[in-house]
Design a protein around this motif. Structure first.
Motif, short mmCIF file in Angstrom:
data_model
loop_
_atom_site.label_atom_id
_atom_site.label_comp_id
_atom_site.label_asym_id
_atom_site.label_seq_id
_atom_site.Cartn_x
_atom_site.Cartn_y
_atom_site.Cartn_z
N LYS A 114 0.83 -1.20 0.00
CA LYS A 114 0.00 0.00 0.00
C LYS A 114 0.87 1.26 0.00
CE LYS A 114 -4.08 1.81 2.25
NZ LYS A 114 -5.14 1.54 3.19
N ARG A 115 1.88 1.27 0.86
CA ARG A 115 2.78 2.44 0.97
C ARG A 115 3.46 2.76 -0.36
NH1 ARG A 115 6.97 2.85 5.76
NH2 ARG A 115 6.16 4.90 6.21
N TYR A 116 3.85 1.72 -1.10
CA TYR A 116 4.56 1.91 -2.36
C TYR A 116 3.63 1.82 -3.58
CZ TYR A 116 9.02 2.01 0.02
OH TYR A 116 10.07 2.37 0.83
N ASP A 117 2.33 1.76 -3.33
CA ASP A 117 1.31 1.75 -4.39
C ASP A 117 1.58 0.63 -5.40
OD1 ASP A 117 -1.04 2.68 -5.52
OD2 ASP A 117 0.01 4.07 -6.87
N LEU A 118 1.78 -0.58 -4.89
CA LEU A 118 2.11 -1.73 -5.74
C LEU A 118 0.91 -2.64 -6.00
CD1 LEU A 118 5.50 -2.68 -4.06
CD2 LEU A 118 5.15 -1.39 -6.19
N GLY A 119 -0.17 -2.43 -5.27
CA GLY A 119 -1.33 -3.31 -5.39
C GLY A 119 -1.81 -3.73 -4.02
N GLU A 120 -2.79 -4.58 -4.02
CA GLU A 120 -3.40 -5.05 -2.77
C GLU A 120 -3.00 -6.48 -2.47
OE1 GLU A 120 -5.60 -3.36 -0.64
OE2 GLU A 120 -5.07 -1.56 -1.80
N LYS A 121 -2.71 -6.73 -1.21
CA LYS A 121 -2.48 -8.09 -0.75
C LYS A 121 -3.85 -8.70 -0.46
CE LYS A 121 -0.17 -10.62 2.98
NZ LYS A 121 0.03 -11.85 2.24
N GLY A 122 -4.05 -9.91 -0.85
CA GLY A 122 -5.34 -10.57 -0.64
C GLY A 122 -5.56 -10.98 0.80
#
Length: 194
Positions: A114-122
């Protein structure tokens, strides 16, 4: 040298988890069970394996491969203690994040993605609570595999972000040394002194 990013998914329950046991106790406990592992080699697509894991892992030339994990203390220990595998080099995005942000800044893969705007962990891991490998339906395993693949892809993206913003080689060497001391502990005793 090959670059192997991986993530193990393992059995856990309310009574048997890393919240109740140390990593060493958990992995060496008779209740421990690997459900599956997602593996990305270099830039190839990430794949999920839940059968013949020992065979899959043995096909990698670990003497010429670096391993990347988020929390390599856990995944690296599984490789070493359960499968007898020691890679040529350890990389760990959790350790890297702690070096950058400190230990209290939220080092979970979810927080960092989230901090690095990489996507969401499921959140599929929540559905695995108390499930042994045999308890998963094929559809459950597929969903769990997709979750694990996503974790590997997030870890690889996070590492790429850290490296592209310059991460000191001296820190990478320290991470490797620390993980090696944990996964391959050695105690030298002076027999004469004893």
């Amino acid at each position: 040298m090959a670059f192997v990013t991986l993530d193990f998914e393992t059995y856990y329950s309310n009574e048997f988890s890393l919240k109740k046991l140390t990593t060493e106790e958990y992995i060496n406990d008779p209740r421990f069970e690997v459900i599956g592992v997602a593996i990305k080699i270099n830039d190839e697509p990430t794949r999920w394996y839940c059968d013949d894991i020992q065979k899959v892992l043995s096909e990698i030339d670990w003497g010429n491969s670096a391993v990347l994990c988020h929390n390599a203390q856990f995944d690296g220990a599984i490789l070493a203690w359960r499968y007898g595998i020691v890679p040529a080099k350890y990389f760990d995005t959790l350790c890297m994040a702690r070096a950058i942000h400190g230990v209290d800044a939220g080092g979970s893969l979810a927080a960092l993605a989230k901090r690095y705007d990489l996507g969401e962990k499921g959140t599929e891991v929540v559905d695995a609570l108390g499930k042994r490998r045999q308890d998963f339906t094929p559809a459950d395993l597929h969903r769990y595999g997709s979750y694990c693949i996503n974790d590997v892809n997030l870890t690889f993206a996070l590492f790429s972000s850290f490296i592209s913003n310059y991460f000191p080689q001296s820190e990478l060497n320290l991470i490797d040394m620390t993980l090696r001391m944990y996964t391959q502990p050695m105690l030298h005793v002076d027999d004469e002194l004893l």
